[in-house]
Design an enzyme around this catalytic site. Structure first.
Site, PDB file in Angstrom:
ATOM      1  N   ASN A  93       0.560  -1.297  -0.266  1.00  0.00           N
ATOM      2  CA  ASN A  93       0.123   0.584  -0.077  1.00  0.00           C
ATOM      3  C   ASN A  93       0.861   1.265  -0.098  1.00  0.00           C
ATOM      4  O   ASN A  93       1.102   1.481   1.276  1.00  0.00           O
ATOM      5  CB  ASN A  93      -1.149   0.120   1.091  1.00  0.00           C
ATOM      6  N   TRP A  94       1.411   1.887  -1.144  1.00  0.00           N
ATOM      7  CA  TRP A  94       1.711   3.368  -1.420  1.00  0.00           C
ATOM      8  C   TRP A  94       1.405   4.514  -0.560  1.00  0.00           C
ATOM      9  O   TRP A  94       2.160   5.245  -0.410  1.00  0.00           O
ATOM     10  CB  TRP A  94       2.397   3.323  -2.618  1.00  0.00           C
ATOM     11  N   LYS A  95       0.039   4.117  -0.191  1.00  0.00           N
ATOM     12  CA  LYS A  95      -0.413   5.238   0.397  1.00  0.00           C
ATOM     13  C   LYS A  95      -0.528   6.288  -0.730  1.00  0.00           C
ATOM     14  O   LYS A  95      -0.559   6.758  -1.971  1.00  0.00           O
ATOM     15  CB  LYS A  95       0.380   5.779   1.700  1.00  0.00           C
ATOM     16  N   HIS A 148      -9.185   1.384   4.487  1.00  0.00           N
ATOM     17  CA  HIS A 148      -8.490   1.592   5.547  1.00  0.00           C
ATOM     18  C   HIS A 148      -8.096   2.526   6.319  1.00  0.00           C
ATOM     19  O   HIS A 148      -9.124   3.488   6.134  1.00  0.00           O
ATOM     20  CB  HIS A 148      -7.002   2.124   4.487  1.00  0.00           C
ATOM     21  N   GLU A 184      -6.981   4.886   7.457  1.00  0.00           N
ATOM     22  CA  GLU A 184      -6.361   6.376   7.443  1.00  0.00           C
ATOM     23  C   GLU A 184      -8.256   7.179   6.960  1.00  0.00           C
ATOM     24  O   GLU A 184      -7.575   8.753   7.222  1.00  0.00           O
ATOM     25  CB  GLU A 184      -5.113   6.370   6.517  1.00  0.00           C
ATOM     26  N   GLU A 199      -5.300  -4.685  10.314  1.00  0.00           N
ATOM     27  CA  GLU A 199      -4.523  -4.396  10.915  1.00  0.00           C
ATOM     28  C   GLU A 199      -4.895  -3.134  11.992  1.00  0.00           C
ATOM     29  O   GLU A 199      -5.807  -2.201  12.437  1.00  0.00           O
ATOM     30  CB  GLU A 199      -4.941  -2.740   9.461  1.00  0.00           C
ATOM     31  N   GLY A 252       2.597   2.717  10.753  1.00  0.00           N
ATOM     32  CA  GLY A 252       3.580   3.626  10.594  1.00  0.00           C
ATOM     33  C   GLY A 252       4.853   3.447  12.218  1.00  0.00           C
ATOM     34  O   GLY A 252       4.660   5.080  12.219  1.00  0.00           O
ATOM     35  N   SER A 292       3.311  -2.098  10.715  1.00  0.00           N
ATOM     36  CA  SER A 292       4.721  -2.751  10.852  1.00  0.00           C
ATOM     37  C   SER A 292       4.967  -3.935  10.357  1.00  0.00           C
ATOM     38  O   SER A 292       6.227  -4.201  11.049  1.00  0.00           O
ATOM     39  CB  SER A 292       5.399  -1.711  12.040  1.00  0.00           C
ATOM     40  N   GLY A 315       4.810   1.264   4.529  1.00  0.00           N
ATOM     41  CA  GLY A 315       6.627   1.839   4.477  1.00  0.00           C
ATOM     42  C   GLY A 315       7.780   0.921   3.640  1.00  0.00           C
ATOM     43  O   GLY A 315       8.375   1.702   2.807  1.00  0.00           O
TER      44      GLY A 315
HETATM   45  P1  13P Z   1       2.769   0.688   7.516  1.00  0.00           P
HETATM   46  O1  13P Z   1       3.503  -0.742   7.394  1.00  0.00           O
HETATM   47  O2  13P Z   1       3.313   1.268   7.482  1.00  0.00           O
HETATM   48  O3  13P Z   1       2.858   0.315   8.790  1.00  0.00           O
HETATM   49  O4  13P Z   1       1.788   0.376   7.267  1.00  0.00           O
HETATM   50  C1  13P Z   1       1.086  -1.011   7.290  1.00  0.00           C
HETATM   51  C2  13P Z   1      -1.307  -0.058   6.370  1.00  0.00           C
HETATM   52  O5  13P Z   1      -1.259   0.543   6.682  1.00  0.00           O
HETATM   53  C3  13P Z   1      -0.566  -0.492   5.470  1.00  0.00           C
HETATM   54  O6  13P Z   1      -1.526  -0.720   4.491  1.00  0.00           O
END
Ligand code: 13P
Length: 251
Positions: A9-11, A95, A97, A167, A173, A213, A235
């Site tokens: 997930n590149w966000k 997600h 976020e 998640e 993150g 993470s 990440g």
């Molecule tokens: P991280 O791997 O950066 O913690 O993010 C997880 C995430 O939100 C994947 O959708």
């Protein structure tokens, strides 16, 4: 047996040029991977370029959200048709976020997932509790609400096409991974809810990822757990080397 699925997930990261560079670096590193589905979910503006860049590899491309309507007055939204036109096969929905910053609710997660399925996009539906909720001992209750909300009205055939990403919000993150036992226990609980909503055999077919993470160091331990079928990687998906190591969790 459930086939493992590792998705990046590149966000909100990578321009088109950076995206192509990342894919070009990733392709040779995962060229020999056949027993795991490899997906990269990327910003809308990168989808078409990434789709071209993955040619000749088994890497699949996804988006990070999808509108619940076919078309019309929905400023800022992108429809399933538009995603398919540029080559997306998967889409992340709900997600944390999006729930936290953009008002996503279980109801809109449901509507977006229905729309994805109607258009043959493969949804990756995210659920998970916050730190307060875990510390307050209400993780299971939160998951019940999210799962019953997201999959309301779903048939057994529908749910089998869905990938779920567990998640825990506190692990995203932050560098704080859930222990593999914590992650596995919670994913087992999610499967138990699915068994109640659908049937046990159906629940046993649904692939459930862990996200938060996850990285080259902890991937193999997490993936060795009985109920963890994959990872949704933030990440670590932004670096070809790291992402390829997660994809090759089994060596
Ligand atoms: P991280 O791997 O950066 O913690 O993010 C997880 C995430 O939100 C994947 O959708």
């Amino acid at each position: 047996m459930r086939k493992p699925i590792i998705a990046g997930n590149w966000k909100m990261n990578n321009t088109q040029a950076e995206a192509v560079e990342l894919i070009n670096a990733l392709k040779p590193l995962v060229a020999d991977v056949t027993k795991t589905d490899v997906v990269v979910c990327v910003p809308y503006t990168c989808i078409e370029k990434v789709k071209k860049a993955v040619r000749g590899s088994k890497i699949k491309v996804g988006a990070e959200n999808v509108a619940w309507a076919d078309k019309g007055a929905f400023t800022g939204e992108i429809s399933a048709n538009m995603l398919k036109e540029v080559g997306a096969e998967y889409v992340i929905i709900g997600h944390s976020e999006r729930r936290q910053y953009f008002g996503e609710t279980d109801k809109t997660v449901n509507m977006r997932t229905v729309q994805a399925l109607k258009n043959d996009l493969k949804p990756i539906v995210c659920v998970g509790e916050t730190l307060d909720e875990r510390e307050g001992g209400i993780t299971n209750k939160v998951l019940d609400t999210q799962l019953y909300g997201a999959f309301e009205g779903f048939t057994q055939d529908d749910i089998k096409k869905v990938v779920i990403a567990y998640e825990p919000v506190w692990a995203i993150g932050t560098g704080k991974t859930a222990t593999s036992e914590q992650a596995n226990d919670t994913i087992k609980y999610i499967r138990k809810v699915l068994a109640k909503m659908f049937t046990r055999p159906v629940a046993n077919k649904v692939r459930i990822q862990y996200g938060g993470s996850m990285n080259p160091k902890n991937a193999s331990e997490l993936m060795a757990m009985s109920d963890i079928d994959g990872g949704l990687i933030g990440g670590a998906s932004l670096k070809a080397e790291d992402f390829s190591k997660v994809v090759k969790f089994n060596g």
